[in-house]
Design a protein around this motif. Sequence first.
Motif, PDB file in Angstrom:
ATOM      1  N   GLN A   1      34.964 -40.511 -30.901  1.00  0.00           N
ATOM      2  CA  GLN A   1      33.537 -40.810 -31.036  1.00  0.00           C
ATOM      3  C   GLN A   1      32.725 -40.294 -29.859  1.00  0.00           C
ATOM      4  OE1 GLN A   1      32.109 -44.557 -32.746  1.00  0.00           O
ATOM      5  NE2 GLN A   1      34.202 -45.300 -32.634  1.00  0.00           N
ATOM      6  N   GLY A   2      33.241 -40.437 -28.649  1.00  0.00           N
ATOM      7  CA  GLY A   2      32.452 -40.124 -27.473  1.00  0.00           C
ATOM      8  C   GLY A   2      32.883 -38.892 -26.714  1.00  0.00           C
ATOM      9  N   THR A   3      34.060 -38.927 -26.133  1.00  0.00           N
ATOM     10  CA  THR A   3      34.463 -37.893 -25.192  1.00  0.00           C
ATOM     11  C   THR A   3      34.551 -36.512 -25.824  1.00  0.00           C
ATOM     12  OG1 THR A   3      35.728 -39.598 -24.033  1.00  0.00           O
ATOM     13  CG2 THR A   3      36.166 -37.312 -23.431  1.00  0.00           C
ATOM     14  N   ALA A   4      35.090 -36.420 -27.032  1.00  0.00           N
ATOM     15  CA  ALA A   4      35.214 -35.118 -27.678  1.00  0.00           C
ATOM     16  C   ALA A   4      33.851 -34.488 -27.925  1.00  0.00           C
ATOM     17  CB  ALA A   4      35.970 -35.264 -29.011  1.00  0.00           C
ATOM     18  N   PHE A   5      32.894 -35.310 -28.336  1.00  0.00           N
ATOM     19  CA  PHE A   5      31.540 -34.817 -28.564  1.00  0.00           C
ATOM     20  C   PHE A   5      30.924 -34.325 -27.255  1.00  0.00           C
ATOM     21  CE2 PHE A   5      26.989 -35.603 -28.575  1.00  0.00           C
ATOM     22  CZ  PHE A   5      26.569 -34.980 -29.739  1.00  0.00           C
ATOM     23  N   VAL A   6      31.107 -35.117 -26.201  1.00  0.00           N
ATOM     24  CA  VAL A   6      30.473 -34.807 -24.924  1.00  0.00           C
ATOM     25  C   VAL A   6      31.054 -33.557 -24.284  1.00  0.00           C
ATOM     26  CG1 VAL A   6      30.240 -35.655 -22.549  1.00  0.00           C
ATOM     27  CG2 VAL A   6      29.754 -37.150 -24.463  1.00  0.00           C
ATOM     28  N   ALA A   7      32.341 -33.302 -24.501  1.00  0.00           N
ATOM     29  CA  ALA A   7      33.023 -32.211 -23.814  1.00  0.00           C
ATOM     30  C   ALA A   7      32.270 -30.893 -23.934  1.00  0.00           C
ATOM     31  CB  ALA A   7      34.450 -32.059 -24.354  1.00  0.00           C
ATOM     32  N   VAL A   8      31.781 -30.583 -25.127  1.00  0.00           N
ATOM     33  CA  VAL A   8      31.034 -29.342 -25.332  1.00  0.00           C
ATOM     34  C   VAL A   8      29.533 -29.572 -25.205  1.00  0.00           C
ATOM     35  CG1 VAL A   8      30.494 -27.548 -27.029  1.00  0.00           C
ATOM     36  CG2 VAL A   8      32.837 -28.330 -26.751  1.00  0.00           C
ATOM     37  N   PHE A   9      29.069 -30.735 -25.619  1.00  0.00           N
ATOM     38  CA  PHE A   9      27.634 -31.031 -25.573  1.00  0.00           C
ATOM     39  C   PHE A   9      27.069 -30.838 -24.167  1.00  0.00           C
ATOM     40  CE2 PHE A   9      23.951 -33.753 -25.126  1.00  0.00           C
ATOM     41  CZ  PHE A   9      23.294 -33.654 -26.337  1.00  0.00           C
ATOM     42  N   VAL A  10      27.788 -31.312 -23.170  1.00  0.00           N
ATOM     43  CA  VAL A  10      27.297 -31.231 -21.799  1.00  0.00           C
ATOM     44  C   VAL A  10      27.192 -29.781 -21.337  1.00  0.00           C
ATOM     45  CG1 VAL A  10      27.863 -31.781 -19.407  1.00  0.00           C
ATOM     46  CG2 VAL A  10      28.130 -33.515 -21.182  1.00  0.00           C
ATOM     47  N   LEU A  11      28.236 -29.019 -21.527  1.00  0.00           N
ATOM     48  CA  LEU A  11      28.213 -27.621 -21.097  1.00  0.00           C
ATOM     49  C   LEU A  11      27.137 -26.836 -21.834  1.00  0.00           C
ATOM     50  CD1 LEU A  11      29.422 -25.296 -19.477  1.00  0.00           C
ATOM     51  CD2 LEU A  11      31.111 -24.979 -21.309  1.00  0.00           C
ATOM     52  N   ALA A  12      27.040 -27.035 -23.143  1.00  0.00           N
ATOM     53  CA  ALA A  12      26.030 -26.319 -23.923  1.00  0.00           C
ATOM     54  C   ALA A  12      24.621 -26.734 -23.520  1.00  0.00           C
ATOM     55  CB  ALA A  12      26.264 -26.560 -25.416  1.00  0.00           C
ATOM     56  N   SER A  13      24.427 -28.020 -23.190  1.00  0.00           N
ATOM     57  CA  SER A  13      23.101 -28.473 -22.754  1.00  0.00           C
ATOM     58  C   SER A  13      22.660 -27.759 -21.489  1.00  0.00           C
ATOM     59  CB  SER A  13      23.112 -29.989 -22.515  1.00  0.00           C
ATOM     60  OG  SER A  13      23.310 -30.699 -23.706  1.00  0.00           O
ATOM     61  N   ILE A  14      23.577 -27.618 -20.544  1.00  0.00           N
ATOM     62  CA  ILE A  14      23.243 -26.938 -19.291  1.00  0.00           C
ATOM     63  C   ILE A  14      22.904 -25.466 -19.540  1.00  0.00           C
ATOM     64  CG2 ILE A  14      24.157 -26.223 -17.057  1.00  0.00           C
ATOM     65  CD1 ILE A  14      25.829 -28.800 -17.090  1.00  0.00           C
ATOM     66  N   LEU A  15      23.706 -24.816 -20.378  1.00  0.00           N
ATOM     67  CA  LEU A  15      23.511 -23.384 -20.618  1.00  0.00           C
ATOM     68  C   LEU A  15      22.243 -23.101 -21.420  1.00  0.00           C
ATOM     69  CD1 LEU A  15      27.176 -22.301 -21.417  1.00  0.00           C
ATOM     70  CD2 LEU A  15      25.910 -22.040 -19.273  1.00  0.00           C
ATOM     71  N   CYS A  16      21.833 -24.042 -22.280  1.00  0.00           N
ATOM     72  CA  CYS A  16      20.682 -23.754 -23.132  1.00  0.00           C
ATOM     73  C   CYS A  16      19.357 -23.953 -22.414  1.00  0.00           C
ATOM     74  CB  CYS A  16      20.716 -24.611 -24.401  1.00  0.00           C
ATOM     75  SG  CYS A  16      20.090 -26.288 -24.194  1.00  0.00           S
ATOM     76  N   GLY A  17      19.372 -24.580 -21.210  1.00  0.00           N
ATOM     77  CA  GLY A  17      18.121 -24.834 -20.515  1.00  0.00           C
ATOM     78  C   GLY A  17      17.311 -23.580 -20.262  1.00  0.00           C
ATOM     79  N   GLY A  18      17.964 -22.506 -19.861  1.00  0.00           N
ATOM     80  CA  GLY A  18      17.243 -21.266 -19.603  1.00  0.00           C
ATOM     81  C   GLY A  18      16.747 -20.563 -20.843  1.00  0.00           C
ATOM     82  N   LEU A  19      17.283 -20.932 -22.021  1.00  0.00           N
ATOM     83  CA  LEU A  19      16.869 -20.294 -23.264  1.00  0.00           C
ATOM     84  C   LEU A  19      15.642 -20.948 -23.882  1.00  0.00           C
ATOM     85  CD1 LEU A  19      20.396 -19.859 -24.906  1.00  0.00           C
ATOM     86  CD2 LEU A  19      19.119 -18.192 -23.550  1.00  0.00           C
ATOM     87  N   VAL A  20      15.386 -22.209 -23.516  1.00  0.00           N
ATOM     88  CA  VAL A  20      14.308 -22.960 -24.148  1.00  0.00           C
ATOM     89  C   VAL A  20      12.969 -22.266 -23.971  1.00  0.00           C
ATOM     90  CG1 VAL A  20      13.013 -25.131 -24.034  1.00  0.00           C
ATOM     91  CG2 VAL A  20      15.512 -25.160 -24.028  1.00  0.00           C
ATOM     92  N   ASP A  21      12.740 -21.693 -22.788  1.00  0.00           N
ATOM     93  CA  ASP A  21      11.444 -21.080 -22.495  1.00  0.00           C
ATOM     94  C   ASP A  21      11.340 -19.633 -22.954  1.00  0.00           C
ATOM     95  OD1 ASP A  21      10.505 -23.413 -21.178  1.00  0.00           O
ATOM     96  OD2 ASP A  21      11.665 -22.864 -19.405  1.00  0.00           O
ATOM     97  N   ARG A  22      12.405 -19.081 -23.579  1.00  0.00           N
ATOM     98  CA  ARG A  22      12.371 -17.665 -23.923  1.00  0.00           C
ATOM     99  C   ARG A  22      12.569 -17.384 -25.416  1.00  0.00           C
ATOM    100  NH1 ARG A  22      15.387 -17.353 -19.028  1.00  0.00           N
ATOM    101  NH2 ARG A  22      17.348 -17.079 -20.132  1.00  0.00           N
ATOM    102  N   LEU A  23      13.368 -18.203 -26.094  1.00  0.00           N
ATOM    103  CA  LEU A  23      13.673 -17.921 -27.501  1.00  0.00           C
ATOM    104  C   LEU A  23      12.669 -18.568 -28.438  1.00  0.00           C
ATOM    105  CD1 LEU A  23      17.566 -18.288 -27.572  1.00  0.00           C
ATOM    106  CD2 LEU A  23      16.194 -16.224 -27.248  1.00  0.00           C
ATOM    107  N   HIS A  24      12.693 -18.133 -29.687  1.00  0.00           N
ATOM    108  CA  HIS A  24      11.869 -18.721 -30.737  1.00  0.00           C
ATOM    109  C   HIS A  24      12.433 -20.105 -31.044  1.00  0.00           C
ATOM    110  CE1 HIS A  24      10.076 -19.377 -34.696  1.00  0.00           C
ATOM    111  NE2 HIS A  24       9.254 -18.360 -34.454  1.00  0.00           N
TER     112      HIS A  24
END
Length: 451
Positions: A82-105
């Motif tokens: 329920q928790g840890t498996a979801f977070v494992a990728v969610f956290v890394l992807a959240s960090i990486l997507c921060g720079g895309l928010v201001d540039r992509l559609h």
Amino acid sequence: MAKVELREAPQRVPNRNAVIPAPASHERRSVIRASPIRLWPGVYLLAATHLIAFADRFLIALVAPAMKTALGFSDFEVGLVQGTAFVAVFVLASILCGGLVDRLHRPRFIAASILVWSAASVACGLATSFSELIGARMLLGLGQACLTPLALSLIAERQGRAQLGRGISIYTAGATLGRSSALLAGGGLLAVLPATIAFVPPFGPLPPWRAIFVLSCLPNLVLATLYLVLHDPDRVRTSRQDRPRQHALAWLARHARRYAAHTVASAATILIVQSVNAWAVVLYVRRFGLSMAEAGSAFGLVVVLAAPMGHLAGGWIIDMLARSRPRTAAILVLAGCLAITPPIAAVFGLSDRVAVSLTALAGLIFLLGLAAPAGLLGLQTMTPKPLRGRITSLFIAVVTTVGFGIGPPSIGALSDRLSDYGGIGLAIVVVVTVAALLGLSGALAGLRRRA
């Protein structure tokens, strides 16, 4: 197909006393008091998406007892799924997507995210082992990681400051409605579906707890289609000179104590929310002997009534406090909610009467709903506009790691050791109380920093 536009509310310019367009004083008062329906046309689509995301995320909490029996999991393994498996990728992807928010559609980005997590939901329904279910939950985390940074970016740019709290509260209310929808709709389906449901290949016949994962993807396709035709005018106007000139980490280092205090309080709130959501149905099944469908429906009904009221009330209270305490409004709400949480959680987890437990649960859900908009709003007001995408992504990564990755598995592990002393109910109370006290310490430290 015609493009749909999100219209912007009047935005402030560098001159703090000027508004574009500049209305008369009585017109400015009418703008502030206007109906949210007229001011925030895009918030409702984002809130609906948040609802669907959380429904797909928490559907597994409803079927946890059946899943545990069918696949032979322990409570600790259920918590990991329920928790840890979801977070494992969610956290890394959240960090990486921060720079895309201001540039992509942004709308198309959201559409792609919806399709990814829809595929993950189907994979959850078809998983036959612990490793397959872990992989499916990781894919779900990947799909949902960028939704909130994208949504907050849109809301913060289009919503007037006077009602920003209510704008964010509408979005966060979608999450609570998503949790309750998963429980109410899922519980109703579990009660009426036959022993096996025949799907077209490649799914074949599935038991009800697997079938609802597949059925949950149908509304996702409608939402994804709406975002594909949604116009994002800001992406057209963005030029190289508009990009952030100040590095997010440098800003965070300069204001580390303020952000740390706010993050501790917010993370504690998220941990409590996710822990209650993950284990409440199991509590009512074990402690009171309710069926999985009855427990899911009861919990879902409480959430659907109490949570949106809490979120909307929280947004209104924050906006009201911000008129006189703009720097401390959000952290004040967090501190007050965390201080009251432990005694209410004790009644919820330890009462021997189901009606008393459900009443305490309603109060707890309402209280946590009050706190939910405060964490996100406080972050927006602390952070310069060019850095919001990056810092919001980092913030969400941290609070999600704590909330999802620590909360549910901690309760599962503690429950395995407290089976002779109250089991799951006592485990919930212990984890919630410790989290609330730590979060309150952070909130009080934040108040001292901003006083």
